[in-house]
Design an enzyme around this catalytic site. Structure first.
Site, mmCIF file in Angstrom:
data_model
loop_
_atom_site.group_PDB
_atom_site.id
_atom_site.type_symbol
_atom_site.label_atom_id
_atom_site.label_comp_id
_atom_site.label_asym_id
_atom_site.label_seq_id
_atom_site.Cartn_x
_atom_site.Cartn_y
_atom_site.Cartn_z
ATOM 1 N N TYR A 1 -3.275 -33.251 -22.676
ATOM 2 C CA TYR A 1 -4.023 -32.515 -23.905
ATOM 3 C C TYR A 1 -5.541 -33.108 -23.769
ATOM 4 O O TYR A 1 -5.751 -34.146 -23.636
ATOM 5 C CB TYR A 1 -3.188 -32.895 -25.163
ATOM 6 C CG TYR A 1 -2.847 -31.952 -26.035
ATOM 7 C CD1 TYR A 1 -3.505 -30.707 -26.446
ATOM 8 C CD2 TYR A 1 -1.495 -31.651 -26.086
ATOM 9 C CE1 TYR A 1 -2.779 -29.690 -27.085
ATOM 10 C CE2 TYR A 1 -0.751 -30.780 -26.693
ATOM 11 C CZ TYR A 1 -1.517 -29.861 -27.210
ATOM 12 O OH TYR A 1 -0.848 -28.414 -27.768
ATOM 13 N N GLU B 1 -8.049 -31.349 -26.264
ATOM 14 C CA GLU B 1 -8.730 -30.637 -27.246
ATOM 15 C C GLU B 1 -10.131 -31.196 -27.307
ATOM 16 O O GLU B 1 -10.449 -32.434 -27.462
ATOM 17 C CB GLU B 1 -7.972 -30.895 -28.746
ATOM 18 C CG GLU B 1 -6.832 -29.919 -28.876
ATOM 19 C CD GLU B 1 -6.072 -30.003 -30.145
ATOM 20 O OE1 GLU B 1 -6.771 -30.671 -30.964
ATOM 21 O OE2 GLU B 1 -5.140 -29.308 -30.302
ATOM 22 N N ASP C 1 -18.756 -7.462 -21.441
ATOM 23 C CA ASP C 1 -17.778 -7.724 -21.021
ATOM 24 C C ASP C 1 -17.545 -7.329 -19.382
ATOM 25 O O ASP C 1 -17.448 -6.250 -19.094
ATOM 26 C CB ASP C 1 -16.384 -7.381 -21.625
ATOM 27 C CG ASP C 1 -15.096 -7.699 -21.096
ATOM 28 O OD1 ASP C 1 -14.890 -8.203 -19.982
ATOM 29 O OD2 ASP C 1 -14.109 -7.332 -21.617
ATOM 30 N N THR D 1 -13.241 -12.243 -17.139
ATOM 31 C CA THR D 1 -11.847 -12.859 -16.829
ATOM 32 C C THR D 1 -12.397 -13.390 -15.638
ATOM 33 O O THR D 1 -13.400 -13.287 -14.796
ATOM 34 C CB THR D 1 -10.843 -11.976 -16.600
ATOM 35 O OG1 THR D 1 -11.228 -10.922 -15.752
ATOM 36 C CG2 THR D 1 -10.203 -11.376 -17.766
ATOM 37 N N LYS E 1 -10.222 -11.391 -11.746
ATOM 38 C CA LYS E 1 -10.402 -10.411 -11.021
ATOM 39 C C LYS E 1 -11.262 -10.146 -9.839
ATOM 40 O O LYS E 1 -10.649 -10.973 -8.829
ATOM 41 C CB LYS E 1 -10.510 -9.274 -12.081
ATOM 42 C CG LYS E 1 -9.715 -9.049 -13.302
ATOM 43 C CD LYS E 1 -10.227 -7.868 -14.173
ATOM 44 C CE LYS E 1 -9.232 -7.679 -15.265
ATOM 45 N NZ LYS E 1 -9.315 -8.608 -16.246
ATOM 46 N N ARG F 1 -5.900 -16.918 -13.513
ATOM 47 C CA ARG F 1 -5.767 -16.243 -14.555
ATOM 48 C C ARG F 1 -6.527 -16.966 -15.814
ATOM 49 O O ARG F 1 -6.467 -18.066 -16.196
ATOM 50 C CB ARG F 1 -4.411 -15.818 -15.151
ATOM 51 C CG ARG F 1 -3.329 -15.413 -13.950
ATOM 52 C CD ARG F 1 -2.527 -14.569 -14.805
ATOM 53 N NE ARG F 1 -2.808 -13.113 -15.210
ATOM 54 C CZ ARG F 1 -3.195 -12.223 -14.253
ATOM 55 N NH1 ARG F 1 -3.056 -12.451 -12.954
ATOM 56 N NH2 ARG F 1 -3.476 -11.151 -14.881
HETATM 57 N N1 PLP Z 1 -11.901 -7.085 -20.441
HETATM 58 C C1 PLP Z 1 -11.698 -6.286 -19.706
HETATM 59 C C2 PLP Z 1 -12.848 -5.172 -19.253
HETATM 60 C C3 PLP Z 1 -10.700 -6.270 -18.765
HETATM 61 O O1 PLP Z 1 -10.287 -5.271 -17.898
HETATM 62 C C4 PLP Z 1 -9.343 -6.868 -19.233
HETATM 63 C C5 PLP Z 1 -8.220 -7.068 -18.461
HETATM 64 O O2 PLP Z 1 -7.884 -6.098 -17.777
HETATM 65 C C6 PLP Z 1 -9.716 -7.922 -20.313
HETATM 66 C C7 PLP Z 1 -10.756 -8.077 -20.725
HETATM 67 C C8 PLP Z 1 -8.566 -8.830 -20.675
HETATM 68 O O3 PLP Z 1 -8.398 -9.889 -19.840
HETATM 69 P P1 PLP Z 1 -6.772 -10.414 -20.375
HETATM 70 O O4 PLP Z 1 -5.740 -9.757 -19.499
HETATM 71 O O5 PLP Z 1 -6.966 -11.889 -19.517
HETATM 72 O O6 PLP Z 1 -6.745 -10.919 -21.721
#
Ligand code: PLP
Length: 423
Positions: free
Chosen positions: A51, A53, A197, A223, A226, A232
């Site tokens: 842990y 935190e 994002d 993320t 990808k 992940r």
């Molecule tokens: N944002 C975008 C643009 C995504 O394509 C994705 C997942 O495909 C996410 C966020 C979410 O990621 P997670 O699956 O890790 O929650």
């Protein structure tokens, strides 16, 4: 025999079957990749026992001295990779990273503007079925009907009318370059926060293949699994002025103990992404998707927006006639799966079918590029996809093209190992 095989053969055997599926098939899901063995080792390490935190230097548990160093390395490397002032690497997923940003700057009921899920956006951008759509008031923008690309003048007009607290840009199924500067200008004009994002394109940005959002928009989320090719997880980057609010929102706002084994894996991934090899990898991802797109166009298939600038292709299946209707995304995904080609059904602009069926297919090159495949293999795969889709359009019970392509896929895959065989 491994401990797992000995103790829990059920789970061991299923992992082994999945390993063989990955080894023998072609993974063309645009959001997936193949991590390095170093990343795998870090994620499978004893760090999962602990842990931690809090943040480095300010933990709620003893014994965190090495965890502090690991998290500092991850944060510093991420800042270096993207030129960010501040990084938070604790979000366990991209969705949680997004929620943490919304939670930091918006109240329940505040308005946000974001790309519609059906037109390339993501669930966590305020879809009505997601907590973000239930918690905030959402106005979605889409793509232009003719060009199937973002129309920034139209988005600006919508922003002036809606006056959102936050504008979210970034997408899950958009094959074209995103103009983050244009989004920031729109947000500034209406006094909104601007969040990018970049989950899908983070590796392309890191490799210099897509303009960056870092230092342009107020906050960037991503993320790590990808195109960035890590474990992940999620991450957030921002300027110093927003650092405190973001950190507080992630912990204690959104979650308890961070997944330190995953943070170690993220640190390894960021180190890999800082190398010249990774820049070449990012370049190859784009070359590969463009080579595949060209073949698909020559085969008469329709691509949303007419092509791709990035790692993904969105196929529009509405012109593939099959028994009076058109081939659906669900059918195409199933038939290609039988041929050893894994893709996912996806909504397209002007979608008329449900998200469980859809009229499109999303196809991405990050994972096959990680296995070392180049343009020549992509062209071959493009022809195979066209052959399967055309054959099942003529007769949905036909296994001719599926069987032939399956054999070719296995032969191709055998020349590009995922990982050395486990002895
Ligand atoms: N944002 C975008 C643009 C995504 O394509 C994705 C997942 O495909 C996410 C966020 C979410 O990621 P997670 O699956 O890790 O929650």
């Amino acid at each position: 025999m491994s401990d797992l095989a000995n103790y829990d053969p059920d789970i061991y055997n299923l992992i082994e079957k999945e390993r063989l599926r990955q080894v023998n098939g072609l993974e063309l899901i645009a959001s997936e990749n193949v991590v390095s063995k170093s990343v795998l080792e870090a994620v499978g390490s004893i760090l999962t026992n602990k842990y931690a935190e809090g943040y480095p230097g300010k933990r709620y548990y003893g014994g965190c001295e090495f965890h502090d160093q690991i998290e500092d390395l991850a944060r510093d490397r991420l800042c270096k990779l993207f030129g960010a002032e501040h990084a938070n690497v604790q979000a366990v997923s991209g969705s949680q990273a997004n929620q943490a940003v919304y939670f930091a700057f918006m109240q329940n009921g505040d308005k946000m503007m974001s790309q519609d899920l059906a037109q390339g956006g993501h669930l966590s951008h305020g879809s009505p079925v997601n907590i973000t759509g239930k918690w905030y008031s959402v106005s979605h923008y889409g793509v232009d009907k003719e060009t199937e690309t973002l129309d920034y003048a139209q988005i600006a007009e919508q922003a002036r009318k809606e006056k959102p607290k936050m504008i979210v840009c970034g997408a899950s199924a958009y094959p074209r370059t995103i103009d983050f500067k244009a989004f920031k200008e729109i947000a500034d004009e209406v006094g909104a926060y601007c969040m990018a994002d970049v989950a899908h394109i983070a590796g392309l940005i890191a490799g210099g293949q897509h303009p960056t959002s870092v230092g342009v928009t107020d906050i960037t989320t991503t993320t790590t699994h990808k195109t960035l090719r890590g474990p992940r997880g999620g991450a957030i980057m921002c300027g110093e002025e927003n650092a405190k609010a973001i950190d507080k929102s992630v912990f204690p706002g959104m979650q308890g103990g961070p997944l330190m084994h995953v943070i170690a894996g993220k640190a390894v991934c960021f180190r890999e992404a800082l190398t010249p090899d990774f820049k070449e990898y990012a370049k190859q991802i784009v070359r590969n998707s463009q080579a595949m797109a060209e073949v698909m166009i020559s085969e008469g298939l329709d691509l949303v927006s007419g092509g791709t600038d990035n790692h993904l292709i969105l196929l529009d299946l509405t012109n593939l006639a099959a028994n009076g209707s058109h081939l659906t995304g669900l059918e195409a995904e199933t038939f290609l799966g039988e041929a050893g080609i894994t893709v996912n059904k996806n909504t397209i602009p002007r979608e008329k079918l449900s998200p469980f069926v859809t009229s499109g297919l999303r196809i991405g090159t990050p994972a096959v590029t990680s296995r070392g495949m180049k343009e020549e293999e992509m062209k071959q795969i493009g022809h195979w996809i066209a052959a399967v889709l055309k054959d099942v359009c003529k007769d949905k019970d036909s296994k001719k093209a599926i069987t032939e392509v399956r054999a070719e896929v296995e032969a191709l895959a055998s020349g590009f190992t995922l990982y050395p065989e486990v002895k």
